[in-house]
Design a protein around this motif. Structure first.
Motif, PDB file in Angstrom:
ATOM      1  N   ARG A  21       1.553  -5.403  -4.868  1.00  0.00           N
ATOM      2  CA  ARG A  21       3.237  -5.890  -5.073  1.00  0.00           C
ATOM      3  C   ARG A  21       4.052  -4.753  -4.970  1.00  0.00           C
ATOM      4  N   ARG A  22       3.896  -3.508  -5.489  1.00  0.00           N
ATOM      5  CA  ARG A  22       4.625  -2.612  -5.301  1.00  0.00           C
ATOM      6  C   ARG A  22       4.502  -1.762  -4.006  1.00  0.00           C
ATOM      7  N   PRO A  23       5.769  -1.283  -3.507  1.00  0.00           N
ATOM      8  CA  PRO A  23       5.466  -0.476  -2.096  1.00  0.00           C
ATOM      9  C   PRO A  23       4.397   0.540  -2.074  1.00  0.00           C
ATOM     10  N   GLU A  24       4.147   1.346  -3.299  1.00  0.00           N
ATOM     11  CA  GLU A  24       3.171   2.119  -3.098  1.00  0.00           C
ATOM     12  C   GLU A  24       1.764   1.535  -3.130  1.00  0.00           C
ATOM     13  N   GLN A  25       1.743   0.357  -3.661  1.00  0.00           N
ATOM     14  CA  GLN A  25       0.335  -0.257  -3.491  1.00  0.00           C
ATOM     15  C   GLN A  25       0.247  -0.925  -2.112  1.00  0.00           C
ATOM     16  N   VAL A  26       1.405  -1.299  -1.542  1.00  0.00           N
ATOM     17  CA  VAL A  26       1.120  -1.977   0.063  1.00  0.00           C
ATOM     18  C   VAL A  26       0.909  -0.806   0.874  1.00  0.00           C
ATOM     19  N   GLU A  27       1.662   0.460   0.593  1.00  0.00           N
ATOM     20  CA  GLU A  27       0.989   1.577   1.477  1.00  0.00           C
ATOM     21  C   GLU A  27      -0.309   2.131   1.432  1.00  0.00           C
ATOM     22  N   ALA A  28      -1.145   1.979  -0.009  1.00  0.00           N
ATOM     23  CA  ALA A  28      -2.210   2.419  -0.069  1.00  0.00           C
ATOM     24  C   ALA A  28      -3.315   1.282   0.481  1.00  0.00           C
ATOM     25  N   ARG A  29      -2.851   0.215   0.408  1.00  0.00           N
ATOM     26  CA  ARG A  29      -3.778  -1.006   1.370  1.00  0.00           C
ATOM     27  C   ARG A  29      -3.787  -0.830   2.548  1.00  0.00           C
ATOM     28  N   ARG A  30      -2.669  -0.408   3.101  1.00  0.00           N
ATOM     29  CA  ARG A  30      -2.470  -0.239   4.714  1.00  0.00           C
ATOM     30  C   ARG A  30      -3.129   1.059   4.873  1.00  0.00           C
ATOM     31  N   CYS A  31      -3.226   2.088   4.021  1.00  0.00           N
ATOM     32  CA  CYS A  31      -3.785   3.493   4.502  1.00  0.00           C
ATOM     33  C   CYS A  31      -5.362   3.075   4.643  1.00  0.00           C
ATOM     34  N   ALA A  32      -5.877   2.137   3.444  1.00  0.00           N
ATOM     35  CA  ALA A  32      -7.139   1.924   3.290  1.00  0.00           C
ATOM     36  C   ALA A  32      -7.800   1.053   4.580  1.00  0.00           C
ATOM     37  N   ILE A  33      -7.032   0.293   5.113  1.00  0.00           N
ATOM     38  CA  ILE A  33      -7.338  -0.526   6.264  1.00  0.00           C
ATOM     39  C   ILE A  33      -7.320   0.499   7.596  1.00  0.00           C
ATOM     40  N   LEU A  34      -6.427   1.326   7.706  1.00  0.00           N
ATOM     41  CA  LEU A  34      -6.285   2.198   8.743  1.00  0.00           C
ATOM     42  C   LEU A  34      -7.463   3.345   8.410  1.00  0.00           C
ATOM     43  N   ASP A  35      -7.928   3.846   7.487  1.00  0.00           N
ATOM     44  CA  ASP A  35      -8.989   4.814   7.220  1.00  0.00           C
ATOM     45  C   ASP A  35     -10.219   4.110   7.865  1.00  0.00           C
ATOM     46  N   THR A  36     -10.290   2.683   7.424  1.00  0.00           N
ATOM     47  CA  THR A  36     -11.641   2.140   7.713  1.00  0.00           C
ATOM     48  C   THR A  36     -11.561   1.810   9.285  1.00  0.00           C
ATOM     49  N   ALA A  37     -10.556   1.584   9.820  1.00  0.00           N
ATOM     50  CA  ALA A  37     -10.386   1.485  11.407  1.00  0.00           C
ATOM     51  C   ALA A  37     -10.859   2.705  12.222  1.00  0.00           C
ATOM     52  N   ARG A  38     -10.517   3.704  11.521  1.00  0.00           N
ATOM     53  CA  ARG A  38     -10.639   5.190  12.260  1.00  0.00           C
ATOM     54  C   ARG A  38     -12.107   5.418  12.095  1.00  0.00           C
ATOM     55  N   ALA A  39     -12.655   5.220  10.762  1.00  0.00           N
ATOM     56  CA  ALA A  39     -14.099   5.432  10.568  1.00  0.00           C
ATOM     57  C   ALA A  39     -15.126   4.705  11.577  1.00  0.00           C
ATOM     58  N   MET A  40     -14.764   3.422  11.640  1.00  0.00           N
ATOM     59  CA  MET A  40     -15.525   2.507  12.617  1.00  0.00           C
ATOM     60  C   MET A  40     -15.421   3.124  14.087  1.00  0.00           C
ATOM     61  N   LEU A  41     -14.320   3.517  14.630  1.00  0.00           N
ATOM     62  CA  LEU A  41     -13.948   3.740  15.953  1.00  0.00           C
ATOM     63  C   LEU A  41     -14.840   5.204  16.118  1.00  0.00           C
ATOM     64  N   ARG A  42     -15.024   6.051  15.257  1.00  0.00           N
ATOM     65  CA  ARG A  42     -15.835   7.241  15.488  1.00  0.00           C
ATOM     66  C   ARG A  42     -17.143   6.998  16.002  1.00  0.00           C
TER      67      ARG A  42
END
Length: 232
Positions: free
Chosen positions: A11-32
């Motif tokens: 709900r809070r902006p920092e929570q949204v950003e943390a969730r987005r970062c987790a998704i991007l981190d996972t995408a990066r790891a899978m892409l490797r």
């Protein structure tokens, strides 16, 4: 769709950003370790620990996620190119400057297989399932990145004009997009290449990209020099 156990909506902006970062981190790891075509939104969501519908709260689509990863990789790659161009030794001989610049750029791309993979599927895959807003953002950033690369090339080969440097910057990605699929052949194709005693696919990619970029930049440089001689 039911959210996974323990899921809490950000709900809070920092929570949204943390969730987005987790998704991007996972995408990066899978892409490797995987190609983009082999990574589904469902698998990515499961790996993050979110339902697919929840991932779509933060990104329009699977393609939008990888475009975001590509933008980050593009920025980091240009930083690497900028540093490499200032430290690479001179190349002797005719068109030594152009050969050095093109070779440095090719080598930096060979060292970034994940970025090459994303470049190779941009037009055919990643731009096919995105909203107008995502497309606008990506294209604006892509234009800025291309202009930056053109500027780096012009700084090293100053007699090129903006049009020629821009043409080369676009050609870099056209060559990567065309050559990269051949750098990651299937097991069957790899086996046949070995039977035919062909060099490894990755080596062929590096050679082809380097030769293609050198020829592009030398040709543009020669045209610029000839044009200046005529007008002078």
């Amino acid at each position: 769709m039911v959210s996974p156990p323990g899921f809490q909506r950000a709900r809070r902006p920092e929570q949204v950003e943390a969730r987005r970062c987790a998704i991007l981190d996972t995408a990066r790891a899978m892409l490797r370790v995987r190609r983009v075509a082999d990574i589904s939104l469902r698998e990515l969501s499961d790996t993050v620990g979110l339902a697919k519908s929840n991932v779509l709260r933060y990104f329009d689509s699977r393609e939008a996620i990888f475009l975001e990863v590509m933008d980050e990789n593009w920025t980091a790659w240009l930083d690497d190119v900028s540093t490499a161009l200032t430290s690479a030794p001179a190349t002797p001989g005719p068109y030594g400057r152009e050969t050095r610049v093109a070779t440095v750029i090719a080598g930096s791309l060979v060292a970034q297989p994940g970025f090459c993979e994303l470049v190779s599927v941009t037009a055919g895959v990643l731009e096919k399932n995105i909203s107008v807003d995502v497309a606008r953002t990506f294209k604006t950033r892509a234009a800025a990145h291309t202009s930056r690369l053109a500027g780096l090339v012009r700084a090293e080969v100053p007699h090129l004009d903006d049009v020629a440097a821009g043409h080369f910057a676009h050609a870099v990605f056209i060559l990567v997009a065309g050559l990269w699929p051949y750098a990651v052949p299937t097991e069957a194709v790899s086996a046949v290449m070995a039977e035919m005693r062909m060099p490894p696919a990755g080596e062929l990619f590096a050679r082809g990209l380097t030769e293609g970029l050198v020829n592009q930049l030398v040709g543009l440089s020669a045209r610029a020099t000839a044009g200046a001689a005529v007008t002078g």
